[in-house]
Write a protein that holds these residues in place. Structure first.
Motif, short mmCIF file in Angstrom:
data_model
loop_
_atom_site.label_atom_id
_atom_site.label_comp_id
_atom_site.label_asym_id
_atom_site.label_seq_id
_atom_site.Cartn_x
_atom_site.Cartn_y
_atom_site.Cartn_z
N UNK A 118 65.42 62.38 23.90
CA UNK A 118 65.12 61.55 25.07
C UNK A 118 65.27 60.06 24.72
N UNK A 119 64.86 59.71 23.52
CA UNK A 119 65.01 58.31 23.09
C UNK A 119 66.49 57.95 23.00
N UNK A 120 67.29 58.88 22.48
CA UNK A 120 68.73 58.61 22.38
C UNK A 120 69.39 58.53 23.76
N UNK A 121 68.80 59.22 24.74
CA UNK A 121 69.32 59.12 26.11
C UNK A 121 68.82 57.87 26.81
N UNK A 122 67.81 57.22 26.20
CA UNK A 122 67.35 55.95 26.74
C UNK A 122 66.08 55.99 27.55
N UNK A 123 65.37 57.13 27.55
CA UNK A 123 64.15 57.22 28.36
C UNK A 123 63.09 58.06 27.68
N UNK A 124 62.12 57.39 27.08
CA UNK A 124 60.98 58.07 26.49
C UNK A 124 59.84 58.05 27.49
N UNK A 134 62.80 51.91 34.25
CA UNK A 134 64.11 52.26 33.72
C UNK A 134 65.21 51.99 34.74
N UNK A 135 66.43 51.86 34.29
CA UNK A 135 67.55 51.73 35.23
C UNK A 135 67.74 53.04 35.98
N UNK A 136 68.61 53.02 36.96
CA UNK A 136 68.81 54.21 37.78
C UNK A 136 70.29 54.53 37.93
N UNK A 137 70.55 55.73 38.39
CA UNK A 137 71.88 56.20 38.77
C UNK A 137 72.86 56.17 37.59
N UNK A 138 74.04 55.56 37.78
CA UNK A 138 75.13 55.71 36.81
C UNK A 138 74.87 55.01 35.48
N UNK A 139 73.77 54.27 35.36
CA UNK A 139 73.43 53.64 34.08
C UNK A 139 73.24 54.69 32.98
N UNK A 140 72.97 55.93 33.38
CA UNK A 140 72.73 56.99 32.40
C UNK A 140 74.01 57.68 31.95
N UNK A 141 75.14 57.33 32.53
CA UNK A 141 76.40 57.99 32.19
C UNK A 141 77.14 57.20 31.11
N UNK A 142 76.72 57.38 29.88
CA UNK A 142 77.39 56.76 28.75
C UNK A 142 77.78 57.84 27.75
N UNK A 143 78.72 57.52 26.88
CA UNK A 143 79.17 58.50 25.89
C UNK A 143 78.03 58.93 24.96
N UNK A 147 76.28 62.78 24.55
CA UNK A 147 76.14 63.56 23.32
C UNK A 147 74.68 63.92 23.09
N UNK A 148 73.78 62.98 23.36
CA UNK A 148 72.35 63.26 23.20
C UNK A 148 71.91 64.33 24.20
N UNK A 149 72.44 64.27 25.41
CA UNK A 149 72.09 65.24 26.44
C UNK A 149 72.50 66.65 26.00
N UNK A 150 73.68 66.76 25.40
CA UNK A 150 74.14 68.07 24.94
C UNK A 150 73.23 68.60 23.85
N UNK A 151 72.81 67.74 22.92
CA UNK A 151 71.91 68.20 21.85
C UNK A 151 70.58 68.67 22.41
N UNK A 152 70.05 67.95 23.38
CA UNK A 152 68.79 68.35 23.99
C UNK A 152 68.96 69.67 24.75
#
Length: 218
Positions: A118-124, A134-143, A147-152
């Motif tokens: 979650x920290x690597x995705x930017x939201x603890x 936290x930011x919203x919407x497409x701010x969460x769509x980064x490379x 990768x962090x999302x896949x690991x989680x």
């Protein structure tokens, strides 16, 4: 002590301060717009006629329940072009609920890894970067977030009961995963990406949880 806020002077406490702010003429439009940005679209504001209807529902009594009901009646609420990217915590909690994984029952190492993800995705949870949240919407769509999302997703899938998917034939596993994650349908591109891993159910579910059809809220 006495203070002046937006032209109102008095010994204001938290409640009276909120009353002053919410009593401003532009407050209903602002509040309705913020709700809209969180539930419908964070990029396109409501059209003037839609905004007027929602402000009317909000009314002088600041009726949030009526506002939410009015939003669900608008065509944009179910318009597939009005998609919202799920925030990392929202995405992770939704996935754990879908796969019946309870964070409190995860082994200590897995629980720690989840927080790192979650920290690597930017939201603890409970640790926003500032008072604005936290930011919203497409701010969460980064490379890196992808990768962090896949690991989680792989971590959660590894601790889930996936029998409703593994108990079906390989040909039906994409459909079973679609049902498990409450996804309306897979696009042709997503189907092509998921088919090669249909034999490995945890990987199939983890990849499906990272597909656009699950990462966004329609």
């Amino acid at each position: 002590g006495t203070k002046t806020v937006l032209g109102t002077t008095g010994n204001l406490d938290a409640d009276s301060f909120a009353d002053v702010v919410l009593g401003q003429p532009n407050s209903p439009k602002y509040v309705v717009g913020r709700i809209w940005s969180r539930l419908v679209c964070g990029v396109t504001p409501p059209a003037p006629d839609v905004l007027a209807r929602l402000v009317a529902a909000y009314g002088p009594n600041r009726d949030v329940r009526a506002t939410l009901q009015a939003i669900t009646q608008e065509a944009a609420f179910t318009d597939s072009s009005q998609a919202l990217v799920k925030q990392p915590v929202e995405w992770a909690v939704g996935l754990m609920r879908a796969l019946r994984v309870r964070p409190s029952q995860l082994p200590a190492k897995a629980s720690a890894t989840l927080l790192v993800g979650l920290r690597d995705m930017g939201q603890v949870p409970f640790l926003p970067p500032n008072v604005g949240g936290w930011p919203a919407d497409t701010a969460w769509l980064t490379t890196s977030a992808g990768l962090a999302r896949l690991r989680v997703a792989q971590l959660i899938a590894a601790h889930a009961d996936l029998s409703t998917v593994s108990g079906t034939s390989t040909a039906n596993r994409l459909a079973a995963t679609q049902t498990l994650l409450s996804v309306d349908q897979w696009s042709g591109r997503t189907t092509a990406a998921l088919n090669p891993v249909a034999d490995t159910v945890p990987q199939l579910v983890a990849l499906a949880a990272c597909a656009p059809e699950y990462v966004v809220s329609l």
